[in-house]
Design a protein around this motif. Structure first.
Motif, mmCIF file in Angstrom:
data_model
loop_
_atom_site.group_PDB
_atom_site.id
_atom_site.type_symbol
_atom_site.label_atom_id
_atom_site.label_comp_id
_atom_site.label_asym_id
_atom_site.label_seq_id
_atom_site.Cartn_x
_atom_site.Cartn_y
_atom_site.Cartn_z
ATOM 1 N N THR A 253 39.115 -47.415 21.841
ATOM 2 C CA THR A 253 38.949 -48.333 22.766
ATOM 3 C C THR A 253 38.125 -48.104 24.071
ATOM 4 O O THR A 253 38.148 -49.225 25.259
ATOM 5 N N GLY A 254 37.301 -47.143 23.847
ATOM 6 C CA GLY A 254 36.443 -47.408 25.298
ATOM 7 C C GLY A 254 37.777 -47.007 26.762
ATOM 8 O O GLY A 254 37.173 -47.176 27.586
ATOM 9 N N GLY A 255 38.760 -46.510 26.457
ATOM 10 C CA GLY A 255 39.659 -46.557 26.854
ATOM 11 C C GLY A 255 40.096 -44.444 27.913
ATOM 12 O O GLY A 255 39.087 -43.417 27.039
ATOM 13 N N ARG A 256 41.490 -44.790 28.155
ATOM 14 C CA ARG A 256 41.673 -42.781 28.299
ATOM 15 C C ARG A 256 43.633 -42.619 27.438
ATOM 16 O O ARG A 256 44.383 -43.282 28.034
ATOM 17 N N VAL A 257 43.282 -41.787 27.224
ATOM 18 C CA VAL A 257 44.622 -41.587 26.924
ATOM 19 C C VAL A 257 44.802 -39.709 27.149
ATOM 20 O O VAL A 257 43.752 -38.947 27.185
ATOM 21 N N THR A 258 45.990 -39.566 27.908
ATOM 22 C CA THR A 258 46.472 -38.025 28.515
ATOM 23 C C THR A 258 47.727 -37.643 27.887
ATOM 24 O O THR A 258 48.422 -38.827 27.493
ATOM 25 N N VAL A 259 47.506 -36.565 26.972
ATOM 26 C CA VAL A 259 48.902 -36.076 26.849
ATOM 27 C C VAL A 259 49.186 -34.505 27.675
ATOM 28 O O VAL A 259 48.554 -33.440 27.321
ATOM 29 N N PRO A 260 50.656 -34.927 28.081
ATOM 30 C CA PRO A 260 50.672 -34.126 29.213
ATOM 31 C C PRO A 260 51.074 -32.529 28.292
ATOM 32 O O PRO A 260 51.611 -32.182 27.449
#
Length: 435
Positions: A253-260
């Motif tokens: 999607t051209g986005g951002r995902v963070t996995v803590p």
């Protein structure tokens, strides 16, 4: 479509999300076995509660181990004398069907072991043969497969065995986890094509050593000395392999995902996502907040040997089907013996949406082609659900059969997926996905 089908949601904007993942299945099931065989009680902190781990807990309870879920969600494991008779269901869980029989061999009395219909087709001959070589009596009617009965006497002689573990590293891990309780320990020698998923073997060795067990490793040989398994508490890391589809969503999607909570050092195969997603066009960074993946508006094809990280293949294949250039994923012939023949299933289902996937003897070739909506069958395979969800981000009309099978390792997946998409920013999506 029937109500049992799940409509995979389309991403109409770049995702911008932080996704808290439950614990690692691989670590949880290893911790359960080691805690069950330890010298005293232990606690498993942040265990994964999924079909596979609940099957393992129930299997151990069936032969006398005390396992109690605390109000905090922690599992308290209390070792007790192992006894039969017992009837154990391993479902379709590779870790349970390979890890539990060596433990059952330490029980006094017969233990009947069976699983789902597909489980009866999965490779079990090497571990059945190895246990027999170590002095265990097993009745399998000559099938070298489930169902079978382990006729334990309360002890296992142990010694040296040679097996072909090219079908699954779990065949080695299962023997190593119980080996400290064998009178002579065990020396496992592998003969055959390379053992897949080396990180999982490294995880087994590391966790044994953390319990005070002496383990020596060499070229296709593993030695575990007999002795006590020290009681201890285990803190389970997030399941990094289950991060694949969420991090992949940032790329698509051209986005951002963070996995803590992403560990700086780990034996989990999922840690390879950092390099693999970067090779496919993502920006990847690891910091105090966790692992963050940002899409750049480009999804590149991938040429990679996935022998060590085969469980990532379904999601990577889905990403490759949405890429701008061709992909070649190799080293994964062993995936034909997983929950389903994953190579055949991925080729069949992606091609069913208009894709261009060719099976190789040990992998897949995937060429870009515009996809269309349609039904994706999952074959009781949790990772097929995850792959379908990734495809649905960019392809309207993807319907997923039996989405509930994802509960094998990631209960609540659809809720996590919807929550991630609900954070999508209002800006138009980048050109990362292909319709």
């Amino acid at each position: 479509m029937p109500s049992t089908h799940w409509s995979a949601p389309v991403a109409d904007a770049p995702v911008d999300a932080t996704v808290e993942l439950p614990g690692s299945k691989s670590m949880t099931n290893r911790a359960l076995v080691l805690a069950a065989l330890a010298t005293g009680p232990g606690t498993i902190v942040r265990p994964l509660r999924s079909r596979d781990t609940l099957l393992m807990a129930d299997a151990l309870r069936g032969i006398g181990v005390g396992i109690v879920e605390e109000p905090s969600g922690e599992w308290r494991v209390m070792p007790r004398p192992l006894t039969g008779p017992a009837q154990v269901d391993v479902g379709l869980a590779g870790t349970v069907m390979r890890f539990f029989p060596p433990v059952a061999a330490l029980a006094k009395g017969p233990v009947d072991i069976d699983g789902d219909p597909r489980a009866r087709e999965r490779p079990m001959g090497p571990i059945i043969g190895a246990l027999r070589d170590l002095g265990v009596v097993i009745d399998d009617q000559g099938r070298d497969a489930l169902p079978f009965t382990v006729r334990g006497t309360g002890a296992v002689a142990g010694g040296t065995v040679t097996i072909d573990a090219s079908g699954s590293s779990q065949l080695v891990s299962g023997l190593l986890l119980a080996a400290p309780r064998f009178a002579k320990g065990v020396e496992v020698r592998h003969e055959g094509p390379p053992v897949p998923s080396a990180p999982h073997l490294a995880m087994t060795v590391a966790m044994l050593r953390e319990c005070g067990v002496t383990v020596e490793t060499g070229e296709d040989v593993w030695q575990v000395a007999p002795g006590p398994i020290r009681a201890r508490d285990w803190v389970i890391e997030p399941d990094l392999s289950n991060a694949a589809q969420f991090l992949g969503a940032a790329l698509v999607t051209g986005g951002r995902v963070t996995v803590p909570g992403w560990p700086e050092d780990t034996t989990q195969p999922g840690d390879a996502l950092r390099g693999l997603l970067a090779a496919m066009g993502a920006q990847v960074s690891l910091g105090p907040e966790g692992l963050t993946v940002r899409g750049t508006g480009t999804v590149r094809g991938l040429e990679a040997d996935l022998h060590e990280v085969g469980e990532l293949t379904p999601v990577l294949a889905a990403l490759a089907a949405l890429a701008e250039t061709p992909s070649r994923l190799t080293g994964i012939a062993h995936l034909r013996g997983h929950e389903t023949d994953r190579l055949a299933a991925l080729a069949r289902e992606i091609n069913g949406l208009g894709g261009d996937v060719t099976e190789l003897p040990d992998g897949l070739e995937i060429r870009p082609r515009p996809l269309r909506g349609g039904l994706v069958r999952t074959y009781d395979d949790h990772r097929m659900v995850m792959a379908a969800a990734v495809l649905g981000l960019a392809v309207p009309g993807v319907e997923v059969e039996n989405v509930a099978t994802v509960g094998k390792t990631l209960p609540g997946f659809t809720g996590l997926w919807s929550d991630m998409l609900s954070t999508a920013s209002p800006e138009p999506p980048g050109p990362g996905g292909r319709g």
